[in-house]
Every structure is written in C-alpha cells, then in structure tokens.
Scaffold this motif. Structure first.
Motif, PDB file in Angstrom:
ATOM      1  N   MET A 110      11.071   9.475   3.270  1.00  0.00           N
ATOM      2  CA  MET A 110       9.805   8.437   2.594  1.00  0.00           C
ATOM      3  C   MET A 110      10.362   7.229   3.192  1.00  0.00           C
ATOM      4  N   ASN A 111      11.391   7.025   2.969  1.00  0.00           N
ATOM      5  CA  ASN A 111      12.414   6.246   4.012  1.00  0.00           C
ATOM      6  C   ASN A 111      11.603   5.298   5.302  1.00  0.00           C
ATOM      7  N   LYS A 112      11.012   6.438   5.393  1.00  0.00           N
ATOM      8  CA  LYS A 112      10.145   6.360   6.934  1.00  0.00           C
ATOM      9  C   LYS A 112       8.997   5.972   7.285  1.00  0.00           C
ATOM     10  N   LEU A 113       8.236   6.882   6.045  1.00  0.00           N
ATOM     11  CA  LEU A 113       7.326   6.505   5.689  1.00  0.00           C
ATOM     12  C   LEU A 113       7.502   4.756   5.440  1.00  0.00           C
ATOM     13  N   TYR A 114       7.772   4.016   4.525  1.00  0.00           N
ATOM     14  CA  TYR A 114       7.668   2.748   3.922  1.00  0.00           C
ATOM     15  C   TYR A 114       8.252   2.043   5.073  1.00  0.00           C
ATOM     16  N   ARG A 115       8.582   2.443   6.518  1.00  0.00           N
ATOM     17  CA  ARG A 115       9.163   0.996   7.580  1.00  0.00           C
ATOM     18  C   ARG A 115       7.543   1.612   8.414  1.00  0.00           C
ATOM     19  N   VAL A 149       0.024   9.448  -0.283  1.00  0.00           N
ATOM     20  CA  VAL A 149       0.118   8.397   0.477  1.00  0.00           C
ATOM     21  C   VAL A 149       0.814   9.283   1.526  1.00  0.00           C
ATOM     22  N   SER A 150       0.750  10.385   2.725  1.00  0.00           N
ATOM     23  CA  SER A 150       1.414  10.815   3.768  1.00  0.00           C
ATOM     24  C   SER A 150       1.826   9.888   4.760  1.00  0.00           C
ATOM     25  N   GLN A 151       0.579   9.140   5.324  1.00  0.00           N
ATOM     26  CA  GLN A 151       1.158   8.343   6.452  1.00  0.00           C
ATOM     27  C   GLN A 151       0.207   6.843   5.531  1.00  0.00           C
ATOM     28  N   SER A 152       0.868   5.712   6.993  1.00  0.00           N
ATOM     29  CA  SER A 152       0.670   5.197   6.383  1.00  0.00           C
ATOM     30  C   SER A 152      -0.709   4.255   7.450  1.00  0.00           C
ATOM     31  N   PRO A 153      -1.790   3.289   7.518  1.00  0.00           N
ATOM     32  CA  PRO A 153      -2.453   2.830   7.722  1.00  0.00           C
ATOM     33  C   PRO A 153      -1.587   2.033   8.947  1.00  0.00           C
ATOM     34  N   ASP A 154      -2.623   1.656   9.990  1.00  0.00           N
ATOM     35  CA  ASP A 154      -1.617   0.901  10.768  1.00  0.00           C
ATOM     36  C   ASP A 154      -2.668  -0.629  10.497  1.00  0.00           C
ATOM     37  N   ALA A 155      -1.887  -1.771  11.256  1.00  0.00           N
ATOM     38  CA  ALA A 155      -2.117  -3.235  11.187  1.00  0.00           C
ATOM     39  C   ALA A 155      -3.715  -2.530  10.992  1.00  0.00           C
ATOM     40  N   ALA A 156      -4.339  -2.974  11.876  1.00  0.00           N
ATOM     41  CA  ALA A 156      -5.585  -2.711  12.518  1.00  0.00           C
ATOM     42  C   ALA A 156      -7.028  -2.448  11.283  1.00  0.00           C
ATOM     43  N   THR A 157      -6.082  -1.109  10.518  1.00  0.00           N
ATOM     44  CA  THR A 157      -6.516  -0.312   9.557  1.00  0.00           C
ATOM     45  C   THR A 157      -6.667  -1.272   8.418  1.00  0.00           C
ATOM     46  N   VAL A 158      -5.562  -1.740   7.955  1.00  0.00           N
ATOM     47  CA  VAL A 158      -5.371  -2.712   6.510  1.00  0.00           C
ATOM     48  C   VAL A 158      -6.285  -3.894   6.220  1.00  0.00           C
ATOM     49  N   SER A 159      -6.060  -4.385   8.087  1.00  0.00           N
ATOM     50  CA  SER A 159      -7.126  -5.647   7.547  1.00  0.00           C
ATOM     51  C   SER A 159      -8.606  -5.243   7.931  1.00  0.00           C
ATOM     52  N   GLN A 160      -8.850  -4.290   8.381  1.00  0.00           N
ATOM     53  CA  GLN A 160     -10.784  -4.086   7.911  1.00  0.00           C
ATOM     54  C   GLN A 160     -10.566  -3.672   6.465  1.00  0.00           C
ATOM     55  N   ASP A 161      -9.430  -3.420   5.804  1.00  0.00           N
ATOM     56  CA  ASP A 161     -10.045  -2.577   4.926  1.00  0.00           C
ATOM     57  C   ASP A 161      -9.767  -4.069   3.262  1.00  0.00           C
ATOM     58  N   VAL A 162      -8.532  -4.872   4.173  1.00  0.00           N
ATOM     59  CA  VAL A 162      -8.580  -6.409   2.756  1.00  0.00           C
ATOM     60  C   VAL A 162      -9.936  -6.729   3.537  1.00  0.00           C
ATOM     61  N   ALA A 163     -10.626  -6.724   4.587  1.00  0.00           N
ATOM     62  CA  ALA A 163     -11.647  -7.665   4.694  1.00  0.00           C
ATOM     63  C   ALA A 163     -12.336  -7.247   4.102  1.00  0.00           C
ATOM     64  N   ARG A 164     -13.239  -5.850   3.642  1.00  0.00           N
ATOM     65  CA  ARG A 164     -13.979  -4.767   3.108  1.00  0.00           C
ATOM     66  C   ARG A 164     -13.980  -6.170   1.446  1.00  0.00           C
ATOM     67  N   ALA A 212       2.683   1.731  -3.298  1.00  0.00           N
ATOM     68  CA  ALA A 212       2.691   2.514  -4.799  1.00  0.00           C
ATOM     69  C   ALA A 212       2.625   3.687  -4.411  1.00  0.00           C
ATOM     70  N   GLY A 213       1.163   4.201  -2.967  1.00  0.00           N
ATOM     71  CA  GLY A 213       0.569   5.277  -3.219  1.00  0.00           C
ATOM     72  C   GLY A 213       2.274   6.214  -2.573  1.00  0.00           C
ATOM     73  N   ILE A 214       2.897   5.573  -1.605  1.00  0.00           N
ATOM     74  CA  ILE A 214       3.862   6.365  -0.500  1.00  0.00           C
ATOM     75  C   ILE A 214       4.419   6.861  -1.998  1.00  0.00           C
ATOM     76  N   SER A 215       4.599   6.113  -2.474  1.00  0.00           N
ATOM     77  CA  SER A 215       6.058   6.637  -4.136  1.00  0.00           C
ATOM     78  C   SER A 215       5.598   7.604  -4.883  1.00  0.00           C
ATOM     79  N   GLN A 216       4.209   7.759  -4.983  1.00  0.00           N
ATOM     80  CA  GLN A 216       4.171   8.637  -5.950  1.00  0.00           C
ATOM     81  C   GLN A 216       3.284  10.094  -4.986  1.00  0.00           C
ATOM     82  N   GLY A 217       3.760  10.429  -3.443  1.00  0.00           N
ATOM     83  CA  GLY A 217       2.865  10.769  -2.988  1.00  0.00           C
ATOM     84  C   GLY A 217       1.522  11.147  -2.722  1.00  0.00           C
TER      85      GLY A 217
END
Length: 450
Positions: free
Chosen positions: A1-6, A50-65, A43-48
């Motif tokens: 899980m710590n790896k996921l956070y990183r 989210v199994s893989q964090s999205p990359d910066a481009a995906t996060v930025s697109q989600d935020v823009a939307r 929070a999704g990682i903590s609750q299980g």
C-alpha cells in the motif's frame, strides 16, 4: 500500500499539465481542486477501492472536467410543453416583459430601496410595495416577504407564539421540498391543536378545541391534493363567525393566490383572494403562482395584526429583495388595470382554446423529421392550484416506440424541452408554449428525430 501512495502524482506536477494550463480560473481555485482530487485518490487507496493511482495527465484531465462542470453550470432554459402552467420545478410563473425590464433596471444601479429621498434619511423597502399591494386587493393592510412559506412562519410567530393554533387534521399539508405545516408551527413557537379526522372536520370540532390559550384558528388550502367522497370540511365564513365570537384571528393560508374567479375559464370552485379576504383576519399566498409575479409571500389583513408582523425581528430575515419588489410592482399594476393578458400565467389560463389550437397546428407544420398529429388535450394550472381540475387545450402528438428515450434526448437540447408521455406517445401541449417559442420547439424536435 505504501508503494501505491508513492505513485500518486504531486500537486505541482499536475498543475503543470496542459489540461489545466488552458483554464481561465484562478490558480488558487485550480490548486484546491487538484488537492481534492488527490485526497480522493488517497482515500480510495486506504479503503481498497483504488488499486493503481492515475498519472498526472489523467488527474489533470479529471480536475479540468470537475472545474468546468462546477463553474460553468447554471440554470438551463426550458421550453415547457407539459401543459402545466405554474410548473414549480421549472420556476413557476414566467414574468411579463415589463416586469423583467423593471428587475433589470433595479439590478443595474442604485435606487431608493431603503432611503427616503424627501426626508434625506433611512426609509423602508416596504414603502415601495406595501401601499400598492394594499390598494390592489382592497385590504386594510399588507406586507410582502420572501415567499409564502416565510409568510406562514412570520404570521404564526407574530400572532400565536406560545399559543394554541386550531387546525383540521385534513389540512396538515406537506408540499414540495418537504414543507410541512406541523413542523413550521413548531418552529414558529405556536402550539398545534389538531381537530377532526383526515376526511371529516365539523364546526363542533373547532368549538370543542377552544381554550383560554387559543391564539389562532387556521384554514389551509390543500395544495396538490384533494379529499373527496365521504368527507366534510368547515367553510371559511363559518370559521370567521366562530373566530369573531371567541375573539381570536382567523388566518387563511390559501397557498396559490387566485386573483379572481376562474370558473368562466373551466376551473370552478377555487378559493379567490377577494373571497378569502371577505372573511379572514389574515390571509397569505404566493406571488409566483396564479398571480403571475415573482417569488414572494403576500400577506393581507387587519392593520393591527399586520403591523405586529412588520415589527417582528423575524421579518428582516424573511424580507423581500429589491428585484422582486420591482417585478411584483409591475405585476400588481397590470392586475389593477385589468390587463390580465399581459401577465403570462393569467393569459394562458384565460386565452381562447382556439388560439392554443392554432399554435398546435403551426408546430405540426414545422415538424419535418417525423410524423405528428394535432390532438385535443387537457392542461392544468399547477403549483398546487386546482389539484383535481383540468381544462381544454390542444397539443401535438408523436407516437414512437421509444418515447422515454426521445424525451431524455429532448431534455438534453438547448433550450431543453419537457413534454408529457402518454402511452407510447410524446405530447407537446401548446397551452404552455408561447408563440415566440414554436420555431425553437420545432427545431429541437427535428434535431432529436433526425
């Protein structure tokens, strides 16, 4: 899980992505949105979940939307082809053009809203609407607040706080937005005293409920429903005689303010403002229903009682705003001049059914992408008025196997279109479609069926 956070992208990296660079909003707002999105990932990682964090481009697109969805949202224009004149969920009464112009003028600059120009000192906003309202309805006095729910609360608080209020069980209404009469009474400090049964309340029920602590008798219009069959209720004039006999006020909450008898237009038996005012000590109703004005709660009644409401500190919290004062003033002047056809709601109620049929025929001619036919329909007033009554109208019918799907598509057009679905047909009731919107309506129908 710590790896996921990183693997969660850093805020600064996300902020540098092209998807966010083109946004016109402040860096602080965008940064807050990025933090919120990253917190959700964490929070999704903590609750299980989210199994893989999205990359910066995906996060930025989600935020823009997210930002565009929130910041560019707002009211969407709707063509009301449902045949419900006072459609509560679509803003109730459309205003006349003169009232709209008065609102714009009031919003554009300064005014003497609470300034006495003659005396050069503070004035009251009620001075701009109270005398006009009083004169328009021939009431001893008047007060105007934010809406009728506010009027009910102010009246009960001013006249019956700590006192018993006698009300029929058949009139303990709940209307849209979970507005319940018992809860409002509790909030006002009044003590509710229910009498009778749901379907039957007699004069003797009221008489037997009278005590030394009786402060008010209330008669409530049953908005949105009706009790029929084995039923009985006490007329307003009978309650008025009882109230006078025991020396307490009679308050009539008529909900929708019907300004005159609608029987000639196919809607008989509705409470009217003059009819209620003849017997009530205090009366309240909405400004944006059958009256055809802006959102407002209009209170009419005896001067001594209305003045107590005007002096109640709660009045300030419930006061009417300057835009509503401007537009309501125009509406009341038109009403007083008998120019009902210039008030959209009253025009729709009173117009000839032949005029509605002519609009239906014109719409049919403009529909080119699917088969349509002109049919007789039944329209309703809406807004809690005349809940069991409808009156003749005309509309355009389109029969299709996917009526609900096409209706969903119509609601996504600009302007959106709301109509009725009956059996497997879309019914566009022209009672509520102004002649100026027929071309727009036809274009939206052709667009969806193309």
């Amino acid at each position: 899980m710590n790896k996921l956070y990183r693997t969660i992208p850093k805020v600064d990296v996300v902020m540098g992505e092209p998807a966010l660079k083109g946004l016109v909003y402040s860096p602080e707002l965008i940064k807050r949105a990025v933090h919120l999105r990253i917190d959700n990932i964490r929070a999704g990682i903590s609750q299980g979940t989210v199994s893989q964090s999205p990359d910066a481009a995906t996060v930025s697109q989600d935020v823009a939307r997210d930002i565009i969805s929130i910041m560019e949202s707002g009211l969407t224009g709707v063509i009301n082809a449902a045949g419900v004149i006072v459609y509560t969920n679509m803003g109730r009464a459309p205003l006349c053009e003169e009232a709209v112009q008065a609102m714009a003028e009031a919003a554009r600059g300064y005014s003497d809203l609470e300034y006495d120009l003659e005396q050069g000192r503070r004035g009251s906003r009620q001075n701009h609407i109270r005398p006009l309202t009083r004169a328009c309805f021939g009431s001893e006095d008047a007060l105007v607040v934010n809406n009728n729910a506010a009027a009910v609360l102010l009246i009960l608080s001013s006249l019956a706080s700590g006192k018993e209020v006698i009300v029929s069980r058949g009139e303990l209404v709940e209307i849209g937005g979970s507005f319940r009469m018992p809860e409002v009474m509790t909030m006002s400090g009044a003590i509710m005293k229910e009498v009778g049964a749901t379907n039957k309340t007699k004069l003797s029920d009221y008489e037997n409920a009278i005590s030394d602590n009786t402060g008010l008798i209330i008669k409530v219009h049953r908005s949105n429903f009706s009790i029929v069959g084995f039923s009985e209720e006490v007329e307003i004039r009978e309650l008025s005689a009882l109230a006078q006999k025991i020396g307490v006020p009679l308050y009539v909450d008529m909900g929708s303010g019907v300004p005159f008898d609608l029987a000639p237009y196919g809607i008989p038996g509705e409470w009217t403002i003059p009819g209620c005012l003849e017997y009530a000590d205090v009366l309240s109703f909405s400004g944006d229903k059958v009256l055809g004005g802006p959102q407002a709660g209009i209170i009419l009644g005896r001067s001594a009682l209305v003045e107590r409401m005007a002096k109640n500190p709660l009045h300030r919290a419930l006061r009417i705003d300057k835009l509503a004062i401007a537009s309501l003033g125009i509406t009341l002047r038109l009403l007083a001049k008998g120019r009902h056809s210039e008030i959209p709601v009253l025009r729709m109620i009173c117009e000839s059914v032949d005029d509605v049929k002519a609009r239906a025929r014109r719409l049919k001619r403009l529909i080119t992408r699917t088969k349509a036919q002109v049919i007789p329909t039944r329209a309703v007033v809406g807004g809690g008025s005349a809940p069991t009554k409808s009156f003749p109208s005309w509309g355009v019918c389109i029969t299709t196997k996917s009526a609900s799907g096409f209706h969903a598509s119509l609601r996504k057009t600009n302007p959106a279109v709301v109509c009725r679905i009956e059996d497997d047909s879309l019914i566009f009731d022209m009672k509520t479609v102004d002649v100026s919107r027929i071309r727009d309506l036809a274009d939206r129908i052709n667009e969806v069926f193309s």
